[in-house]
Design an enzyme around this catalytic site. Structure first.
Site, mmCIF file in Angstrom:
data_model
loop_
_atom_site.group_PDB
_atom_site.id
_atom_site.type_symbol
_atom_site.label_atom_id
_atom_site.label_comp_id
_atom_site.label_asym_id
_atom_site.label_seq_id
_atom_site.Cartn_x
_atom_site.Cartn_y
_atom_site.Cartn_z
ATOM 1 N N HIS A 209 9.296 -41.837 -74.265
ATOM 2 C CA HIS A 209 8.181 -41.118 -74.896
ATOM 3 C C HIS A 209 8.414 -41.163 -76.408
ATOM 4 O O HIS A 209 9.549 -41.250 -76.867
ATOM 5 C CB HIS A 209 8.105 -39.688 -74.348
ATOM 6 C CG HIS A 209 7.549 -39.658 -72.950
ATOM 7 N ND1 HIS A 209 6.235 -39.363 -72.682
ATOM 8 C CD2 HIS A 209 8.123 -39.936 -71.755
ATOM 9 C CE1 HIS A 209 6.017 -39.445 -71.372
ATOM 10 N NE2 HIS A 209 7.149 -39.797 -70.781
ATOM 11 N N CYS A 240 4.265 -34.891 -70.250
ATOM 12 C CA CYS A 240 4.635 -34.342 -68.954
ATOM 13 C C CYS A 240 4.240 -32.878 -68.963
ATOM 14 O O CYS A 240 4.570 -32.146 -69.893
ATOM 15 C CB CYS A 240 6.138 -34.496 -68.711
ATOM 16 S SG CYS A 240 6.656 -33.702 -67.188
ATOM 17 N N ASN A 249 4.002 -41.910 -73.868
ATOM 18 C CA ASN A 249 4.991 -42.994 -73.884
ATOM 19 C C ASN A 249 4.681 -43.883 -75.075
ATOM 20 O O ASN A 249 3.579 -43.879 -75.604
ATOM 21 C CB ASN A 249 4.837 -43.863 -72.635
ATOM 22 C CG ASN A 249 5.134 -43.097 -71.375
ATOM 23 O OD1 ASN A 249 4.298 -42.360 -70.889
ATOM 24 N ND2 ASN A 249 6.327 -43.251 -70.867
HETATM 25 P P1 HMG Z 1 6.991 -27.022 -53.829
HETATM 26 O O1 HMG Z 1 6.011 -25.937 -54.107
HETATM 27 O O2 HMG Z 1 8.436 -26.724 -54.020
HETATM 28 O O3 HMG Z 1 6.784 -27.688 -52.401
HETATM 29 O O4 HMG Z 1 6.608 -28.268 -54.756
HETATM 30 P P2 HMG Z 1 6.758 -27.102 -50.970
HETATM 31 O O5 HMG Z 1 7.314 -28.159 -50.095
HETATM 32 O O6 HMG Z 1 7.341 -25.709 -50.934
HETATM 33 O O7 HMG Z 1 5.170 -26.989 -50.660
HETATM 34 C C1 HMG Z 1 4.333 -26.031 -51.306
HETATM 35 C C2 HMG Z 1 2.885 -26.468 -51.171
HETATM 36 O O8 HMG Z 1 2.686 -27.729 -51.792
HETATM 37 C C3 HMG Z 1 2.436 -26.651 -49.720
HETATM 38 O O9 HMG Z 1 1.039 -26.385 -49.686
HETATM 39 C C4 HMG Z 1 2.646 -28.129 -49.505
HETATM 40 O O10 HMG Z 1 1.847 -28.646 -48.474
HETATM 41 C C5 HMG Z 1 2.228 -28.701 -50.839
HETATM 42 P P3 HMG Z 1 0.443 -24.935 -49.257
HETATM 43 O O11 HMG Z 1 1.033 -24.704 -47.894
HETATM 44 O O12 HMG Z 1 0.954 -23.965 -50.279
HETATM 45 O O13 HMG Z 1 -1.011 -25.154 -49.308
HETATM 46 N N1 HMG Z 1 2.868 -29.982 -51.152
HETATM 47 C C6 HMG Z 1 2.196 -31.113 -51.461
HETATM 48 N N2 HMG Z 1 0.877 -31.377 -51.577
HETATM 49 C C7 HMG Z 1 0.544 -32.637 -51.914
HETATM 50 N N3 HMG Z 1 1.437 -33.638 -52.144
HETATM 51 C C8 HMG Z 1 2.750 -33.404 -52.034
HETATM 52 C C9 HMG Z 1 3.175 -32.094 -51.667
HETATM 53 N N4 HMG Z 1 4.381 -31.530 -51.494
HETATM 54 C C10 HMG Z 1 4.183 -30.256 -51.169
HETATM 55 N N5 HMG Z 1 3.616 -34.384 -52.261
HETATM 56 C C11 HMG Z 1 6.558 -30.527 -55.480
HETATM 57 C C12 HMG Z 1 7.389 -29.436 -54.815
HETATM 58 C C13 HMG Z 1 7.491 -31.654 -55.833
HETATM 59 C C14 HMG Z 1 5.502 -30.983 -54.509
HETATM 60 C C15 HMG Z 1 5.912 -29.921 -56.736
HETATM 61 O O14 HMG Z 1 6.904 -29.369 -57.525
HETATM 62 C C16 HMG Z 1 5.130 -30.919 -57.528
HETATM 63 O O15 HMG Z 1 4.118 -31.460 -57.084
HETATM 64 N N6 HMG Z 1 5.555 -31.186 -58.790
HETATM 65 C C17 HMG Z 1 4.833 -32.091 -59.648
HETATM 66 C C18 HMG Z 1 5.756 -32.744 -60.560
HETATM 67 C C19 HMG Z 1 5.061 -33.802 -61.384
HETATM 68 O O16 HMG Z 1 4.138 -34.462 -60.928
HETATM 69 N N7 HMG Z 1 5.533 -33.965 -62.629
HETATM 70 C C20 HMG Z 1 5.058 -34.986 -63.470
HETATM 71 C C21 HMG Z 1 5.531 -36.352 -63.033
HETATM 72 S S1 HMG Z 1 7.226 -36.664 -63.444
HETATM 73 C C22 HMG Z 1 7.152 -37.258 -65.052
HETATM 74 O O17 HMG Z 1 6.115 -37.261 -65.661
HETATM 75 C C23 HMG Z 1 8.413 -37.798 -65.632
HETATM 76 C C24 HMG Z 1 8.438 -39.347 -65.706
HETATM 77 O O18 HMG Z 1 7.326 -39.843 -66.436
HETATM 78 C C25 HMG Z 1 9.732 -39.791 -66.386
HETATM 79 C C26 HMG Z 1 9.949 -39.049 -67.719
HETATM 80 O O19 HMG Z 1 9.198 -39.276 -68.674
HETATM 81 O O20 HMG Z 1 10.858 -38.229 -67.734
HETATM 82 C C27 HMG Z 1 8.402 -39.972 -64.301
HETATM 83 MG MG MG Z 2 7.193 -39.982 -68.537
#
Ligand code: HMG
Ligand code: MG
Length: 302
Positions: A209, A240, A249
């Site tokens: 980034h 993010c 980025n």
């Molecule tokens: P959680 O709340 O701990 O998960 O989230 P859970 O298993 O306890 O589930 C809670 C609820 O979420 C449930 O629904 C699940 O069904 C649902 P409810 O019963 O409450 O209706 N759920 C999902 N729904 C859709 N898709 C899924 C999913 N998993 C659970 N996959 C979780 C854990 C990881 C899902 C959550 O924390 C999350 O979605 N985080 C998002 C993180 C994210 O997207 N961050 C940005 C991307 S990373 C980034 O940008 C960095 C990168 O670019 C590199 C860098 O630059 O560093 C890659």
């Molecule tokens: Mg990133």
């Protein structure tokens, strides 16, 4: 200096770029962006993520975007999958590659994916097993390899540790990410060296980034090590949601301009790439974050 002759760029704009947008970007615009990127010669595109729509509402249209793509057989479409639920939804859309994303910082892991580093590895283990069984390539992204918005400076040993854990569970490639763009060339080299303790030079990439304007310099520092794969984002889109203030980025246009200027091949047409960046920048209603795009657009208009 022996620079690589070819550099592979993964455009992460549709995912990393748009996940952070305040305004809703319609699926058709995301699809239009991916199409313009592939028209410009990008062979690797990170399209979307299968994460919780409550956490990241901007990616809730993941399946719709994947279904809308006119795919090319020579282009690889990647998606993020943090857990088995995400993988099971993703696999129905036939991605060529999935990305599990962890962190070198404990606090960031908690904020971003709601679990510890150790727990994240256990979640990834089942995702990796399922993906490898389905013949889908697995990349791992490691956030905060230089600095963390919550913990400050991150030691290379922390990067080596999580990279080793990713290797143990069968992740095939790791991306060393400077999530908040605080890295400078020598620090980024130390983080990359830590990842190289566990992965071959052909299986690592940089994901920088540009928050502090260091990303091009950091890219060059990695090129000097022989690293030849990088994530970049068209028009410098990105950020993010769990790293406040982090900007996009490094812009794909800026990296392509630098590489072509060094005689390094990318297979990407800079003019077509600028068109793709213009398309999304016009939709978002703001100028491109790419310095090269802005300069060349002025030149086009005279
Ligand atoms: P959680 O709340 O701990 O998960 O989230 P859970 O298993 O306890 O589930 C809670 C609820 O979420 C449930 O629904 C699940 O069904 C649902 P409810 O019963 O409450 O209706 N759920 C999902 N729904 C859709 N898709 C899924 C999913 N998993 C659970 N996959 C979780 C854990 C990881 C899902 C959550 O924390 C999350 O979605 N985080 C998002 C993180 C994210 O997207 N961050 C940005 C991307 S990373 C980034 O940008 C960095 C990168 O670019 C590199 C860098 O630059 O560093 C890659
Ligand atoms: Mg990133």
């Amino acid at each position: 200096m022996n620079y690589p002759e070819f550099v592979k760029l993964v455009d992460v704009g549709p995912r990393d770029g748009l996940q952070n947008e305040k305004q809703t970007v319609p699926a058709a615009i995301k699809v239009g962006l991916v199409h313009r990127l592939q028209d410009a010669g990008l062979k690797h595109i990170e399209v979307t993520s299968f994460v919780s729509p409550k956490w990241v509402p901007q990616m809730a249209d993941n399946a719709e975007v994947m279904a809308g793509l006119q795919r090319r057989s020579d282009v690889q479409y990647a998606v993020l999958t943090p857990n088995l639920k995400g993988f099971e939804a993703a696999v129905l859309t036939q991605p060529d590659e999935i990305v599990v994303f962890g962190a070198a910082s404990e606090a960031f892991s908690q904020r971003n994916i709601n679990c510890s580093i150790e727990e994240s590895i256990e979640r990834f283990r089942e995702v990796v097993t399922a993906a490898r069984a389905a013949n889908i390539h697995v990349r791992g992204a490691i956030s905060c390899t230089v600095g963390c918005p919550y913990e400050g400076e991150i030691a290379p040993a922390s990067v080596a540790k999580v990279t080793g854990l990713m290797k143990d569970i069968g992740v095939q490639h790791v991306g060393v990410a400077d999530t908040i763009g605080v890295g400078t060339p020598l620090k980024v080299q130390r983080a990359m060296e830590a990842a190289l303790q566990h992965y071959d030079l052909n299986d690592v990439s940089g994901h920088f980034h540009d928050t502090y304007g260091q990303a091009l310099a950091n890219t060059l520092a990695c090129l000097e090590m022989g690293v030849w794969q990088f994530d970049t984002s068209v028009a410098g889109l990105g950020g993010c949601p769990y790293a406040k203030g982090a900007t996009g980025n490094v812009a794909t246009e800026d990296v392509v301009y630098m590489l072509h200027g060094m005689g390094i091949n990318t297979g990407i047409d800079l003019d077509g790439l600028i068109d793709a960046g213009q398309f999304i920048s016009e939709h978002l209603g703001r100028p491109s974050g790419s310095r090269v795009a802005r300069a060349l657009l002025v030149k086009r208009s005279v």
